[in-house]
Scaffold this motif. Structure first.
Motif: not given
Length: 304
Positions: A230-242
């Protein structure tokens, strides 16, 4: 304009790769580049009227020109807005494809499958290119169809107009390379699909084989793996919210889990660490397993 190059040799798998590359080029509004590498001709002598080496070479070049022309026409008929170029190179396959990849954003190759000794030898060109190129490579099986990337329709029939199946990403938390993550997220965004992220972990590798007998410790390690994912993916969730993400931290090597996930995937994305060794590049065990057994197209993304 992005450039997507496909290696074409007339085999069923290379024709499937060309079809896949055309779909991807249309999706990315990219230039599609068809490349055929000339195979070396073994000199022969024909005192009794057989075909000599120059004759074989002329026939081979005529066939290659026909292959490129016919493939370009077929793809252009299906996608008249797609920009396509075709070229034949006099280099052998591996150096030709490596050179073509240098001037491309993505290289697409056909793959017969590498699960047996014979298959491994037959696929040696694709393996050599994957192991050495610095560009992402997608390998496509013979028989791959557009509808295979999509969910079945309401009646259970295959369709190429339904939503895409998930993109599946194999993620190594020891080296969550940005290039691999970005490729997978972009692929899911373009397809408006989900992204399923698989991370394999082994308790024995952390605390020794005794850990496998300790259920409490295993539960703690499993939670740590989920938290790390989850931590590794957190910034990518923000970058690709869709992009809708599903996370899987699974016990054991990621390879078999990715192979299983590929049965219901539009694309499987794995990384390959670049190691500049005198003997050339290498393909890691997880990527090898996926190339050998995955049902869906596989994208191998090199990273430092």
């Amino acid at each position: 304009m992005p450039v997507i190059t496909v290696g074409l040799d007339g085999s069923p798998e290379s024709l499937a790769a060309a079809d896949w590359a055309a779909r991807e080029a249309a999706q990315q509004e990219a230039l599609l580049r068809l490349v055929h590498a000339e195979e070396p001709v073994v000199p022969v002598y024909a005192p009794l009227g057989g075909i000599s080496a120059p004759g074989v070479l002329a026939a081979q070049r005529a066939w290659a020109a026909h292959l490129l022309r016919e493939t370009e026409s077929r793809l252009a008929l299906r996608r008249p807005d797609l920009r396509i170029t075709a070229e034949e190179t006099r280099q052998e396959a591996v150096p030709a494809l490596l050179s073509a990849a240098e001037h491309s954003d993505l290289l697409v190759l056909g793959s017969r499958g590498l699960g047996t000794v014979t298959g491994f030898l037959v696929g040696s060109v694709a393996l050599a290119v994957v192991a050495r190129t610095e560009r992402p490579v997608v390998l496509v099986r013979a028989g791959e169809r557009a509808e295979d990337e999509h969910l079945p329709d309401a009646g259970g029939a295959a369709s190429d107009t339904t939503p895409y199946r998930d993109v599946v990403l194999g993620l190594d938390l020891e080296n969550p390379a940005d290039a691999v993550l970005e490729f997978a997220f972009e692929a899911a965004r373009r397809r408006a699909s989900g992204l399923r992220v698989v991370h394999g972990w082994n308790p024995a590798a952390v605390y020794g084989y005794g850990a496998a007998l300790d259920s409490g410790l295993n539960a703690e390690l499993a939670q740590e793996a989920r938290n790390g994912l989850s931590e590794a993916l957190r910034p990518w969730r923000d970058k690709f919210p869709g992009v809708e993400i599903s996370e899987q931290a699974v016990i054991g090597g990621a390879g078999r889990h990715l192979v299983h996930a590929s049965r219901d995937a539009a694309l499987v994305v794995v990384g390959r660490e670049q190691r500049h060794a005198p003997v050339g590049g290498r393909i890691g065990p997880v990527t090898h397993a996926v190339l050998q057994h995955a049902s869906a197209p596989v994208a191998v993304v090199p990273h430092d």
